[in-house]
Write a protein that holds these residues in place. Structure first.
Motif, short mmCIF file in Angstrom:
data_model
loop_
_atom_site.label_atom_id
_atom_site.label_comp_id
_atom_site.label_asym_id
_atom_site.label_seq_id
_atom_site.Cartn_x
_atom_site.Cartn_y
_atom_site.Cartn_z
N TRP A 194 0.84 -1.20 0.00
CA TRP A 194 0.00 0.00 0.00
C TRP A 194 0.87 1.25 0.00
CZ3 TRP A 194 -0.73 4.01 3.53
CH2 TRP A 194 -1.84 4.82 3.29
N LEU A 195 1.93 1.24 0.79
CA LEU A 195 2.85 2.37 0.81
C LEU A 195 3.58 2.53 -0.52
CD1 LEU A 195 4.38 1.80 4.37
CD2 LEU A 195 2.81 3.65 3.70
N PHE A 196 3.94 1.40 -1.13
CA PHE A 196 4.63 1.42 -2.42
C PHE A 196 3.73 2.01 -3.50
CE2 PHE A 196 6.12 -0.42 -6.41
CZ PHE A 196 7.50 -0.25 -6.31
N HIS A 234 11.90 -4.41 5.16
CA HIS A 234 13.07 -4.88 5.90
C HIS A 234 12.71 -5.31 7.32
CE1 HIS A 234 16.36 -4.14 3.08
NE2 HIS A 234 15.68 -3.09 2.68
N PHE A 235 11.77 -4.62 7.93
CA PHE A 235 11.30 -5.02 9.26
C PHE A 235 10.65 -6.41 9.19
CE2 PHE A 235 7.84 -5.09 12.43
CZ PHE A 235 8.61 -5.01 13.58
N ILE A 274 9.77 -10.17 0.66
CA ILE A 274 8.82 -9.88 -0.40
C ILE A 274 8.95 -8.41 -0.76
CG2 ILE A 274 6.42 -9.98 -1.16
CD1 ILE A 274 5.84 -11.90 1.12
N HIS A 275 9.35 -8.13 -1.99
CA HIS A 275 9.51 -6.73 -2.40
C HIS A 275 8.15 -6.03 -2.31
CE1 HIS A 275 10.28 -3.19 -4.86
NE2 HIS A 275 11.58 -3.45 -4.72
N PRO A 276 8.13 -4.79 -1.84
CA PRO A 276 6.86 -4.07 -1.72
C PRO A 276 6.09 -3.95 -3.02
CG PRO A 276 8.58 -2.91 -0.53
CD PRO A 276 9.25 -4.01 -1.28
N HIS A 307 8.11 5.14 -1.10
CA HIS A 307 9.01 4.01 -1.32
C HIS A 307 9.91 3.74 -0.13
CE1 HIS A 307 8.42 5.01 -5.84
NE2 HIS A 307 7.49 4.18 -5.40
N PHE A 308 10.38 4.79 0.51
CA PHE A 308 11.26 4.57 1.67
C PHE A 308 10.52 3.86 2.79
CE2 PHE A 308 12.86 5.86 5.83
CZ PHE A 308 14.16 5.40 5.75
N LEU A 309 9.31 4.34 3.10
CA LEU A 309 8.53 3.70 4.15
C LEU A 309 8.17 2.26 3.77
CD1 LEU A 309 6.10 6.57 5.26
CD2 LEU A 309 8.11 5.69 6.46
#
Length: 236
Positions: free
Chosen positions: A42-44, A57-58, A67-69, A49-51
């Motif tokens: 959703w952020l992506f 990573h978390f 899993i890539h965003p 992108h940073f978030l």
């Protein structure tokens, strides 16, 4: 939301006989990896992108699943155990099952343009442990990717792929297995046509060994008779 979560947990229980309850399934790293990915995706999509990467990573730190965003994932996606990598442009359909150490990897475009680099996995696909599915290929519905297979070409609907480089067993899945197949790997004679040939060759080898042993015994008998005849002639 509760009904969707319940349906998701029940779909996992239908594919995994280990858990005794839905609460136990909630401890699975694959479940949490999908949960965090929904947030990261959703952020992506919002171009944060940073978030998105921070959440990614978390999640990887907690679950050992990367899993890539940007990856697009459908309903009831189940990662059984961890250490799985899913690339940015991967697309995963509904009711897909992936086991441990699987990579949905991408190719390196020679023109320098990213584009579609990762696989598209259609509905009801099972990918066995250690399998590597590489490039912008399509894995058809209900296909099975056997453990440790390396797939770099499109997979037909309902096919089972085994080996390195992966090849089809040429037996459509719907003809021999309508239920869920753990690890995507057929383990019976009916789904392994090469096994029948192997068993026939073993039978031929056994028969040839028996014939060779019979010839050896006959030769030894003939040699003994010749030796006896020679001794008899010398004594007379």
């Amino acid at each position: 939301m509760f009904d969707r979560l319940t349906a998701y947990l029940d779909s996992i229980r239908a594919r995994d006989p280990a858990p005794r309850s839905r609460w136990e399934i909630l401890t699975y790293p694959g479940v949490w990896a999908v949960f965090w990915h929904r947030i990261a995706h959703w952020l992506f999509e919002a171009e944060l992108h940073f978030l998105a990467r921070f959440v990614n990573h978390f999640s990887r730190f907690l679950t050992a699943i990367d899993i890539h965003p940007g990856a697009k994932i459908g309903r009831n996606f189940f990662i059984d155990h961890g250490f799985t990598v899913i690339g940015e442009t991967a697309v995963i359909g509904n009711d897909v099952t992936i086991y441990q150490n699987v990579t949905l990897g991408g190719t390196n475009p020679t023109n320098g343009i990213g584009g579609k680099r990762h696989p598209t996995i259609m509905d009801n696909v099972i990918i066995g442990s250690g399998a590597q599915v590489i490039g912008p290929i399509v894995v058809g519905e209900r296909a099975r990717i056997g453990a440790n297979a390396v797939v770099t070409d499109d997979v037909p609907e309902g096919a089972t792929m085994i080996g390195f480089k992966a090849r089809s067993t040429l037996v459509p899945v719907e003809t021999y297995m309508r239920e869920f197949m753990p690890y995507g790997t057929p383990c019976n004679e009916q789904s392994e046509p090469d096994m029948r040939r192997f068993e026939a060759l073993e039978q031929q080898l056994t028969e040839m060994r028996a014939e060779l042993e019979a010839l050896r015994r006959a030769a030894a008998t003939d040699a003994a008779e010749v030796a006896n005849t020679q001794r008899s002639g010398s004594n007379s």
